[in-house]
Design a protein around this motif. Sequence first.
Motif, PDB file in Angstrom:
ATOM      1  N   THR A 108       0.852  -1.183   0.000  1.00 32.24           N
ATOM      2  CA  THR A 108       0.000   0.000   0.000  1.00 32.24           C
ATOM      3  C   THR A 108       0.891   1.238   0.000  1.00 32.24           C
ATOM      4  N   LEU A 109       0.778   2.037  -1.037  1.00 30.92           N
ATOM      5  CA  LEU A 109       1.647   3.195  -1.193  1.00 30.92           C
ATOM      6  C   LEU A 109       0.928   4.483  -0.809  1.00 30.92           C
ATOM      7  N   ALA A 110       1.680   5.576  -0.828  1.00 31.81           N
ATOM      8  CA  ALA A 110       1.134   6.899  -0.532  1.00 31.81           C
ATOM      9  C   ALA A 110       1.752   7.900  -1.498  1.00 31.81           C
ATOM     10  N   SER A 111       1.180   9.040  -1.626  1.00 32.58           N
ATOM     11  CA  SER A 111       1.678  10.059  -2.550  1.00 32.58           C
ATOM     12  C   SER A 111       3.149  10.377  -2.283  1.00 32.58           C
ATOM     13  N   TYR A 112       3.954  10.359  -3.356  1.00 28.33           N
ATOM     14  CA  TYR A 112       5.378  10.712  -3.299  1.00 28.33           C
ATOM     15  C   TYR A 112       6.184   9.777  -2.386  1.00 28.33           C
ATOM     16  N   CYS A 113       5.663   8.625  -2.004  1.00 26.99           N
ATOM     17  CA  CYS A 113       6.296   7.815  -0.954  1.00 26.99           C
ATOM     18  C   CYS A 113       7.732   7.414  -1.282  1.00 26.99           C
ATOM     19  N   CYS A 114       8.000   7.024  -2.543  1.00 32.11           N
ATOM     20  CA  CYS A 114       9.364   6.613  -2.925  1.00 32.11           C
ATOM     21  C   CYS A 114      10.006   7.603  -3.889  1.00 32.11           C
ATOM     22  N   GLU A 115       9.521   8.803  -3.905  1.00 34.03           N
ATOM     23  CA  GLU A 115      10.004   9.807  -4.848  1.00 34.03           C
ATOM     24  C   GLU A 115      11.507  10.028  -4.724  1.00 34.03           C
ATOM     25  N   THR A 163       0.379  -3.274  -6.242  1.00 32.50           N
ATOM     26  CA  THR A 163      -0.482  -3.345  -7.423  1.00 32.50           C
ATOM     27  C   THR A 163      -1.395  -2.132  -7.548  1.00 32.50           C
ATOM     28  N   THR A 164      -1.466  -1.334  -6.498  1.00 27.77           N
ATOM     29  CA  THR A 164      -2.221  -0.082  -6.526  1.00 27.77           C
ATOM     30  C   THR A 164      -1.270   1.063  -6.213  1.00 27.77           C
ATOM     31  N   LEU A 165      -1.194   2.019  -7.085  1.00 24.73           N
ATOM     32  CA  LEU A 165      -0.220   3.096  -6.946  1.00 24.73           C
ATOM     33  C   LEU A 165      -0.850   4.363  -6.384  1.00 24.73           C
ATOM     34  N   ALA A 166       0.004   5.322  -6.054  1.00 28.13           N
ATOM     35  CA  ALA A 166      -0.433   6.621  -5.547  1.00 28.13           C
ATOM     36  C   ALA A 166       0.248   7.712  -6.363  1.00 28.13           C
ATOM     37  N   ASN A 167      -0.260   8.909  -6.306  1.00 27.88           N
ATOM     38  CA  ASN A 167       0.287  10.014  -7.087  1.00 27.88           C
ATOM     39  C   ASN A 167       1.775  10.198  -6.817  1.00 27.88           C
ATOM     40  N   TYR A 168       2.587  10.243  -7.905  1.00 30.87           N
ATOM     41  CA  TYR A 168       4.033  10.485  -7.821  1.00 30.87           C
ATOM     42  C   TYR A 168       4.766   9.428  -6.979  1.00 30.87           C
ATOM     43  N   CYS A 169       4.170   8.273  -6.750  1.00 30.05           N
ATOM     44  CA  CYS A 169       4.746   7.306  -5.791  1.00 30.05           C
ATOM     45  C   CYS A 169       6.160   6.866  -6.164  1.00 30.05           C
ATOM     46  N   LEU A 191      -3.039   2.840 -12.556  1.00 31.32           N
ATOM     47  CA  LEU A 191      -2.011   3.851 -12.349  1.00 31.32           C
ATOM     48  C   LEU A 191      -2.560   5.071 -11.621  1.00 31.32           C
ATOM     49  N   ALA A 192      -1.657   5.953 -11.228  1.00 33.10           N
ATOM     50  CA  ALA A 192      -2.013   7.197 -10.551  1.00 33.10           C
ATOM     51  C   ALA A 192      -1.253   8.344 -11.203  1.00 33.10           C
ATOM     52  N   GLU A 193      -1.623   9.562 -10.911  1.00 36.11           N
ATOM     53  CA  GLU A 193      -0.999  10.721 -11.546  1.00 36.11           C
ATOM     54  C   GLU A 193       0.514  10.732 -11.343  1.00 36.11           C
ATOM     55  N   TYR A 194       1.245  10.820 -12.463  1.00 29.67           N
ATOM     56  CA  TYR A 194       2.706  10.936 -12.450  1.00 29.67           C
ATOM     57  C   TYR A 194       3.368   9.810 -11.636  1.00 29.67           C
ATOM     58  N   CYS A 195       2.742   8.646 -11.593  1.00 31.27           N
ATOM     59  CA  CYS A 195       3.232   7.564 -10.729  1.00 31.27           C
ATOM     60  C   CYS A 195       4.639   7.093 -11.105  1.00 31.27           C
ATOM     61  N   TYR A 196       4.961   7.045 -12.426  1.00 35.21           N
ATOM     62  CA  TYR A 196       6.279   6.586 -12.877  1.00 35.21           C
ATOM     63  C   TYR A 196       7.115   7.743 -13.444  1.00 35.21           C
ATOM     64  N   TYR A 197       6.760   8.937 -13.097  1.00 31.35           N
ATOM     65  CA  TYR A 197       7.419  10.152 -13.580  1.00 31.35           C
ATOM     66  C   TYR A 197       8.925  10.097 -13.279  1.00 31.35           C
ATOM     67  N   TYR A 198       9.775  10.311 -14.306  1.00 28.86           N
ATOM     68  CA  TYR A 198      11.248  10.289 -14.159  1.00 28.86           C
ATOM     69  C   TYR A 198      11.784   8.954 -13.630  1.00 28.86           C
ATOM     70  N   MET A 199      11.023   7.909 -13.633  1.00 31.50           N
ATOM     71  CA  MET A 199      11.389   6.678 -12.912  1.00 31.50           C
ATOM     72  C   MET A 199      12.784   6.160 -13.266  1.00 31.50           C
ATOM     73  N   THR A 206      -3.870  -0.800 -18.879  1.00 29.58           N
ATOM     74  CA  THR A 206      -4.639  -0.374 -20.054  1.00 29.58           C
ATOM     75  C   THR A 206      -5.380   0.935 -19.805  1.00 29.58           C
ATOM     76  N   THR A 207      -5.434   1.353 -18.543  1.00 30.70           N
ATOM     77  CA  THR A 207      -6.049   2.638 -18.195  1.00 30.70           C
ATOM     78  C   THR A 207      -4.965   3.532 -17.605  1.00 30.70           C
ATOM     79  N   LEU A 208      -4.772   4.692 -18.185  1.00 27.93           N
ATOM     80  CA  LEU A 208      -3.680   5.571 -17.790  1.00 27.93           C
ATOM     81  C   LEU A 208      -4.155   6.692 -16.875  1.00 27.93           C
ATOM     82  N   ALA A 209      -3.186   7.401 -16.310  1.00 28.06           N
ATOM     83  CA  ALA A 209      -3.449   8.563 -15.474  1.00 28.06           C
ATOM     84  C   ALA A 209      -2.577   9.716 -15.969  1.00 28.06           C
ATOM     85  N   SER A 210      -2.901  10.924 -15.597  1.00 26.59           N
ATOM     86  CA  SER A 210      -2.157  12.099 -16.062  1.00 26.59           C
ATOM     87  C   SER A 210      -0.670  11.960 -15.768  1.00 26.59           C
TER      88      SER A 210
END
Length: 605
Positions: free
Chosen positions: A131-138, A156-162, A184-192, A208-212
């Motif tokens: 269970t993740l939280a916003s920006y948790c592993c940023e 298996t369930t992500l959080a924003n910017y996680c 997915l969640a907003e910017y979940c894999y951003y810069y990963m 198959t379903t994306l997020a911003s």
Amino acid sequence: TLANYCYNGVFQNCTSLTTAPELPATTLAYHCYESMFNGCTSLTTAPELPANVAASNCYISMFRGCTSLTSAPELPATTLAERCYNYMFSGCTSLTTAPELPATTLAERCYGSMFSGCSNLITAPELPATTLASYCCEYMFSGCSNLITAPELPATTLANYCYNGVFQNCTSLTTAPELPATTLAEYCYYYMFRGCTSLTSAPELSATTLASGCYYYMFSGCTSLTTAPELPATKLTYGCYAYMFQGCTGLTTAPELPATTLAGNTCYNYMFSGCTSLTTAPELPATTLSYSCYNNMFKGCTSLTSAPELPATTLTTYCYDGMFSGCTSLTTAPELPATTLADGCYNSMFSGCTSLTTVIMLNPTPPSTANRTNMFNNTPSTKVLIVPIDATGYSTTWGATAWSAVYSYLPTEEINYVLTNNGTLYTLSSNNKVESLTIPRELTYQGNTYLVDKLSRNSLANDNKIKTLTIESGINKIEASALSGCNNLETVNIPATVSKIDNHAFWMCKNLKNVVLPSNLTKLKPEMFVACEELQEITIPSGITTIPFRMFEGCRNLTTVNLPDTITEIQWSAFKDCISLTTINKPDGCTVDPTAFEGTNIQFN
């Protein structure tokens, strides 16, 4: 028992401190140890941290910049709090081993930048949290240049910017962890994986379903990446693939882009910019665009020699802005069929395409200056071919006077053709409507013989008189919506030479009964036979692997579908509302979307 900010920065920048005092507190407080040893460059050993419940910001930047710290203390807390470990060991360049992270439920920014800049960290700790939280592993391991193995990511369930920037600039990382999340969640894999210059293969992206912004910059600068992952999503969101493969100089092949509706602004923005080894661009099937959707998509792809087809007829603001700018090997531009333009839609589109010789524009309305600013900047202007065509011919006033504008418009008794500069023809529109029409392979005009190459987009669309169409052998393509809306069309004779039939080719041909798909087809396109209500039988050629979405939706009298053993996937709504279809020979191992046979009583053999 501690108080808020009690030891905040108490030993900060004590550069001669080699040993830290004991920390007996088992109950923490807000910001209690913040920056406590920050900048203690001589500290080699960290004190024990006995507390098992964290507090907000309790350990934030605690050992940041402790460049001599070789081992990290145990982290026994199983209950975390906001920013509790944020920047805790950032810049600890002598740290080779990270402590165990036992927490299974995370808090906002709890691991943010925790080990960023730990350039000698070789092995990352296990990340057991599901269970993740916003920006948790940023930025958790950002700049860990010696990290060779990434930890498993079981959530298996992500959080924003996680996972934003979690492995950024891990230049020794060769293998990416599996990404099991399907939502997915907003910017979940951003810069990963941005700047992971040794990464050779990308993980599967099963969502198959994306997020911003979900994949924003994900593999940017991965110069060793040679193969891109599959992108199965059919509906896009804001910035979802923006900059995704920017600067991937080893990438030679782009993944398929199946989306037909671009729902988010800047969705493909700079996606392959700087991919200097990319020789082939992916197909772009979308007919509905969004703001700046293809902005600079292939900018600087210096090995790209041909551009993909652009089927959209209505454009949006800056949709093609800079799309092929700097593609110095591009010799042929895609046809520009749009009849409705928007501000900046063609801005700098082919700027710097120094090898470009031909541009065909099927557009009866010359675009305004705002729509074409610098469109052909730094191209060989005397070689550019502009073809805006309407029923009365065309005007040479479109564009700058430095361009040459030449075309041949060839009428025949039954159909009009347009001649391109390489001597190939394509059909433009039906002239005198007839019940039976043959598209010839060869056409003689004013003593010259030309070859007809394809049945072009919308060429016979909404012709309500034609009943029988015969396409002669040698013609190789039926473009999108070529016959859509031909309500009285009953029979189409397609030669084996046709190797490509595009989206909506037979859309709403309500009386179509007789059609045989040619054996040379290697791929079917979505929505090809939607609402062909009189179609009763179809045989899919061998070698086809996918029945795409909405392929036969609304074919109410379809009773027989012969599938080859090569079919591995039947996509959503492929046979929706085919009410006469009761059985189908589903090949072994074929995956079927739950909605594929919605509205039928299908039974698998």
